[in-house]
Design an enzyme around this catalytic site. Structure first.
Site, mmCIF file in Angstrom:
data_model
loop_
_atom_site.group_PDB
_atom_site.id
_atom_site.type_symbol
_atom_site.label_atom_id
_atom_site.label_comp_id
_atom_site.label_asym_id
_atom_site.label_seq_id
_atom_site.Cartn_x
_atom_site.Cartn_y
_atom_site.Cartn_z
ATOM 1 N N ASP A 255 0.851 -1.190 0.000
ATOM 2 C CA ASP A 255 0.000 0.000 0.000
ATOM 3 C C ASP A 255 0.887 1.241 0.000
ATOM 4 O O ASP A 255 2.005 1.195 -0.500
ATOM 5 C CB ASP A 255 -0.955 -0.023 1.197
ATOM 6 C CG ASP A 255 -2.289 0.651 0.900
ATOM 7 O OD1 ASP A 255 -2.268 1.862 0.606
ATOM 8 O OD2 ASP A 255 -3.335 -0.008 0.942
ATOM 9 N N HIS A 278 2.108 1.790 -3.260
ATOM 10 C CA HIS A 278 1.282 2.815 -3.900
ATOM 11 C C HIS A 278 1.904 4.206 -3.863
ATOM 12 O O HIS A 278 1.234 5.185 -4.166
ATOM 13 C CB HIS A 278 -0.100 2.865 -3.230
ATOM 14 C CG HIS A 278 -0.901 1.615 -3.415
ATOM 15 N ND1 HIS A 278 -2.134 1.425 -2.829
ATOM 16 C CD2 HIS A 278 -0.654 0.480 -4.119
ATOM 17 C CE1 HIS A 278 -2.609 0.232 -3.161
ATOM 18 N NE2 HIS A 278 -1.724 -0.354 -3.938
#
Length: 440
Positions: A255, A278
């Site tokens: 993430d 991310h």
């Protein structure tokens, strides 16, 4: 002198070693540093509140945290650190019966060691070079004065399933558990004058390191890893925290590498390496029609490798508040899918979000000296709200190429953009169209 209520929580879980610290210093310590003025290169009249406080990087980290007698330190070492005061009492968990064999429940030993360390005039609480298995613990104050917690590598708090907090990387095979209601690996809350250094955190089930309602924080030399497809495994998460410096961290998770959310102000990050994951995100902000505010954020020096996003600001429709006075500079992108992204239509749901008029405002954002390659055609995307367009967006010295080719595109909707120097790709003159350029 009456002690203020202070709290330090240390939270280990067998299925996921979790380490939560909450501490308040004995004295109020105000935010103490101001940025230097860098208005010479830009139109300070256009953005007076921002360019009167921005830093060019040369003095970015000087004196961020004021020296204080009331400091909580969390560190890891190959041996017990000798840099602490000679008068400090060393409190070892082993002296209270901790076995450190990876099988015995050492929870009570940690609780007893904390009680002694917290009640000492000055103390160093040490977890020696062993593997400890520990259940959830809450450490509470008030403590008498300065306290240091030392994790002496290689390993601390290993469960049979989950991850590790340790001083040096160690391979770990795990059976991934559902992320719903899973604990965070390491959380600091309501902490003042906090230093966190030299930790490796591996394979958390959710956020790896979180700072909540903290003030005056220094974070350095963290190594954080998790499988690339593991959901909600943010590396470092900052919420409702002021005056935090994050330096020299290497993060590869499933993430956000670094996420900064509501209530955070004066956040500085430098020498950050991300990949997988991310990327670096401000937000998400404004979910559930909520108010959200973040400001005075600087990312100065970062390298991103193969992340789905590079530097991103993401807000939900229906929210309110603002994300303002933000600076991204001296950043390298390597095969990043969305290198520069502002998304005011963020929707992390299976069904599409309904269109709403209200939005978290995004304003006074500078992108400077950002270079590298994009894994997608669109290297710059500003997808801003029709009702609350992005204002004061500045691009300076941008060179983003398409991976494998020499052209990239920019898509810019509802945004006020100023370009300085060589900027490639450029925002198109007409909204909804792409602008391409030949990058050098």
């Amino acid at each position: 002198m009456a002690l203020q209520k202070n709290e330090l929580i240390l939270f280990f879980i067998i299925t996921l070693p979790s380490f939560v610290l909450c501490y308040s210093s004995l004295h109020e310590n105000q935010l103490i540093d101001k940025y230097v003025d860098e208005a010479s290169e830009f139109d300070s009249k256009a953005y007076p509140s921002y360019f009167n406080t921005i830093d060019d990087g040369s003095n970015l980290f000087k004196g961020l945290i004021k020296e204080s007698a009331d400091v909580l330190c969390l560190k890891s070492f190959d041996k017990v650190d000798s840099s602490t005061s000679s008068s400090a009492e060393t409190v070892s968990v082993n002296d209270f019966g901790a076995e450190g064999d990876g099988e015995t429940d050492d929870t009570k030993a940690f609780e007893m060691a904390w009680k002694v360390a917290c009640s000492s005039k000055e103390a160093v609480m040490v977890a020696p070079k062993k593997t400890y298995r520990i259940k959830p613990i809450r450490f509470s104050g008030p403590c008498k004065s300065q306290l240091t917690v030392q994790v002496v590598g290689p390993s601390m708090a290993m469960g049979k399933i989950g991850g590790k907090i340790h001083a040096k990387p160690i391979n770990l095979s795990i059976d991934l558990q559902p992320c719903k209601d899973a604990p965070m690996a390491l959380t600091f809350c309501k902490s003042k004058n906090l230093m966190v250094r030299n930790l490796t955190i591996q394979d958390g089930q959710q956020i790896h390191v979180s700072f909540q309602k903290c003030m005056n924080v220094e974070v350095s030399n963290l190594s954080i890893t998790a499988p690339p497809k593991s959901p909600n495994t943010d590396g470092i998460h900052v919420t409702d925290t002021q005056n935090i410096l994050i330096t020299s961290c290497v993060i590869a998770t499933g993430d956000d590498c670094l996420s900064i959310v509501n209530g955070s102000k004066t956040v500085q990050a430098s020498n950050i390496t991300c990949g997988s994951g991310h990327g670096i995100s401000i937000g998400s902000l404004g979910s559930g029609n909520s108010k959200a505010y973040v400001s005075d954020i600087t990312v100065n020096g970062a390298k991103l490798y193969g992340t789905t996003n590079g530097i991103r600001i993401k807000t939900w429709q229906g929210g309110s508040g603002s994300a303002s006075n933000i600076r991204f500079q001296n950043i390298e992108m390597h095969n990043v899918t969305n290198p520069i992204l502002i998304d005011q239509y963020y929707c992390d749901r299976k069904i599409p979000c309904k269109e709403q008029r209200s939005a978290v405002e995004v304003k006074n954002v500078v992108y400077k000296n950002i270079k590298g390659t994009s894994a997608s055609d669109v290297a710059i995307k500003f997808d801003c709200s029709k009702s609350f367009p992005c204002l004061g967006i500045m691009l300076q010295d941008i060179n983003l190429q398409h991976e494998g080719r020499k052209t990239a595109k920019a898509l810019c909707n509802n945004v006020n953009v100023t370009s300085i120097g060589v900027v490639c790709p450029l925002c198109p003159k007409l909204e909804g169209q792409y602008e391409t350029c030949q990058c050098l």
